[in-house]
Design a protein around this motif. Structure first.
Motif, short mmCIF file in Angstrom:
data_model
loop_
_atom_site.label_atom_id
_atom_site.label_comp_id
_atom_site.label_asym_id
_atom_site.label_seq_id
_atom_site.Cartn_x
_atom_site.Cartn_y
_atom_site.Cartn_z
N ALA A 280 88.09 -64.56 -9.55
CA ALA A 280 87.96 -64.32 -8.11
C ALA A 280 88.55 -65.47 -7.31
O ALA A 280 88.74 -66.58 -7.82
CB ALA A 280 86.49 -64.14 -7.75
N ASP A 281 88.82 -65.21 -6.03
CA ASP A 281 89.34 -66.26 -5.15
C ASP A 281 88.30 -66.71 -4.13
O ASP A 281 88.64 -67.37 -3.14
CB ASP A 281 90.62 -65.78 -4.44
N ARG A 282 87.05 -66.35 -4.37
CA ARG A 282 85.97 -66.75 -3.48
C ARG A 282 85.00 -67.66 -4.21
O ARG A 282 84.93 -67.65 -5.44
CB ARG A 282 85.22 -65.50 -2.98
N PRO A 283 84.23 -68.47 -3.49
CA PRO A 283 83.27 -69.37 -4.16
C PRO A 283 82.29 -68.57 -5.02
O PRO A 283 81.79 -67.53 -4.61
CB PRO A 283 82.57 -70.06 -3.00
N THR A 284 82.03 -69.08 -6.21
CA THR A 284 81.13 -68.39 -7.13
C THR A 284 79.73 -68.27 -6.55
O THR A 284 79.06 -67.24 -6.73
CB THR A 284 81.08 -69.13 -8.48
N ALA A 285 79.27 -69.29 -5.87
CA ALA A 285 77.93 -69.23 -5.26
C ALA A 285 77.83 -68.07 -4.28
O ALA A 285 76.81 -67.37 -4.22
CB ALA A 285 77.62 -70.55 -4.56
N GLU A 286 78.90 -67.83 -3.52
CA GLU A 286 78.92 -66.71 -2.57
C GLU A 286 78.87 -65.38 -3.31
O GLU A 286 78.17 -64.44 -2.89
CB GLU A 286 80.20 -66.81 -1.73
N LEU A 287 79.62 -65.27 -4.40
CA LEU A 287 79.65 -64.03 -5.17
C LEU A 287 78.29 -63.74 -5.81
O LEU A 287 77.82 -62.60 -5.80
CB LEU A 287 80.72 -64.12 -6.26
N VAL A 288 77.67 -64.77 -6.37
CA VAL A 288 76.36 -64.58 -7.00
C VAL A 288 75.33 -64.16 -5.96
O VAL A 288 74.53 -63.24 -6.19
CB VAL A 288 75.92 -65.86 -7.73
N ALA A 289 75.35 -64.80 -4.80
CA ALA A 289 74.39 -64.46 -3.75
C ALA A 289 74.56 -63.02 -3.29
O ALA A 289 73.57 -62.33 -2.99
CB ALA A 289 74.56 -65.43 -2.58
N ARG A 290 75.79 -62.54 -3.26
CA ARG A 290 76.05 -61.18 -2.79
C ARG A 290 75.77 -60.13 -3.85
O ARG A 290 75.13 -59.10 -3.57
CB ARG A 290 77.49 -61.07 -2.32
N ALA B 133 93.28 -60.31 -12.12
CA ALA B 133 92.91 -61.20 -11.02
C ALA B 133 93.27 -60.57 -9.67
O ALA B 133 92.51 -60.69 -8.71
CB ALA B 133 93.60 -62.55 -11.18
N ALA B 134 94.41 -59.89 -9.60
CA ALA B 134 94.80 -59.24 -8.34
C ALA B 134 93.78 -58.17 -7.96
O ALA B 134 93.42 -58.03 -6.79
CB ALA B 134 96.19 -58.64 -8.48
#
Length: 286
Positions: A232-242, A182-183
């Motif tokens: 991850a520590d970021r929204p999944t929607a943001e990760l998928v979009a990127r 995770a880190a």
């Protein structure tokens, strides 16, 4: 119940053996000659390879359920060896279990069957959240072996009516290893882009296995078994979009929600992962 666990010397196998014994079951562990058996009191250890009918036939004799975890766990070594070992072991174990009158089986499949984790280049899913109907696109022998394992399980069910659950595990390991992973992922989400940031604590894998062998679910079912959130520590929607911009978003992804559909595990088994990297809904943490 009398339960045979193949691959009991592995991480998931050892945890599953311990959990089944804790739940009051009699466990027989099939372990290869070169592997260390699980350090669990009261377990009957038998030596042999899951690809060998001479070892499997007596091991399944008298069992009420089989947990089949024996496999090469990644595309390690020669492709033909990985494929033959995994595919043969699953056929042998399920075939002989069905012929012996075993009442239920749980096998380890993998999200690798989708063809994302070990692809030559980053391969995006057709859509998210990924459900059990998503197509398989493996590009290497390990993912292909898991696709074939599921086809084998479906065939055995059709022929013998043996109820079988195929658990599509993500990256599954100990709490300590998950914290380290995770880190890494939180420093750079691209580290787990091929895995879509999914994970599972080995203790939750063991609990899902217990629920599976104790269930009365008929038929053959592939099931995603994983934590409800991501590493991850970021929204999944943001990760998928990127990282997966070509993937169709069929249902909005809330917060750090895993981009897999995990409702089948909840509906069939009542399974909810409890050992989460960031703690679970009840406040429990690793």
């Amino acid at each position: 119940m009398r339960i045979l666990v193949t691959g009991a010397g592995g991480a998931i196998g050892g945890a599953a053996t311990a959990r089944l014994v804790e739940a009051g079951h009699d466990v027989r562990a099939l372990v290869r000659e070169e592997d260390t058996p699980p350090d669990v009191d009261g377990v009957e250890v038998v030596r042999g390879d899951a690809t060998d009918p001479a070892a499997v036939a007596p091991a399944v004799d008298g069992a009420d359920a089989v947990v089949h975890l024996a496999a090469t766990p990644a595309p390690l070594g020669r492709p033909e060896d990985v494929f033959v070992n995994n595919s043969c072991a699953t056929l042998v174990v399920l075939q002989y279990a069905a012929e012996a009158g075993v009442g239920r089986a749980v096998i380890a499949s993998s999200v690798s069957a989708l063809g994302l984790a070990w692809a030559r280049e980053v391969n995006s899913p057709a859509y998210v959240p990924i459900d059990e109907d998503h197509p398989f696109w493996p590009e290497e022998s390990y993912g292909l072996s898991k696709q074939v394992d599921e086809a084998t399980a479906a065939m055995i069910h059709r022929r013998f009516e043996l109820p079988i659950l195929a658990y599509r595990f993500p990256y599954t390991t100990t709490a300590e290893a998950l914290a380290e992973r995770a880190a890494q992922v939180r420093a750079d989400p691209a580290e787990a882009v091929r895995e879509l940031w999914a994970y599972l604590d080995v203790r939750d894998a063991a609990e899902a296995i217990r629920l599976g062998v104790e269930s009365d679910v008929p038929g053959f079912h592939p099931v995603y078994v994983m934590a409800p959130d991501t590493l991850a520590d970021r929204p999944t929607a943001e990760l998928v979009a990127r990282y997966h911009p070509t993937s169709e978003v069929r249902t909005p992804l809330a917060g750090r929600q895993t981009p897999y559909v995990i409702t089948r595990a909840e509906q069939l088994l009542g399974f909810h992962a409890r050992h989460l990297v960031a703690g679970d809904r009840t406040g429990e943490t690793n």
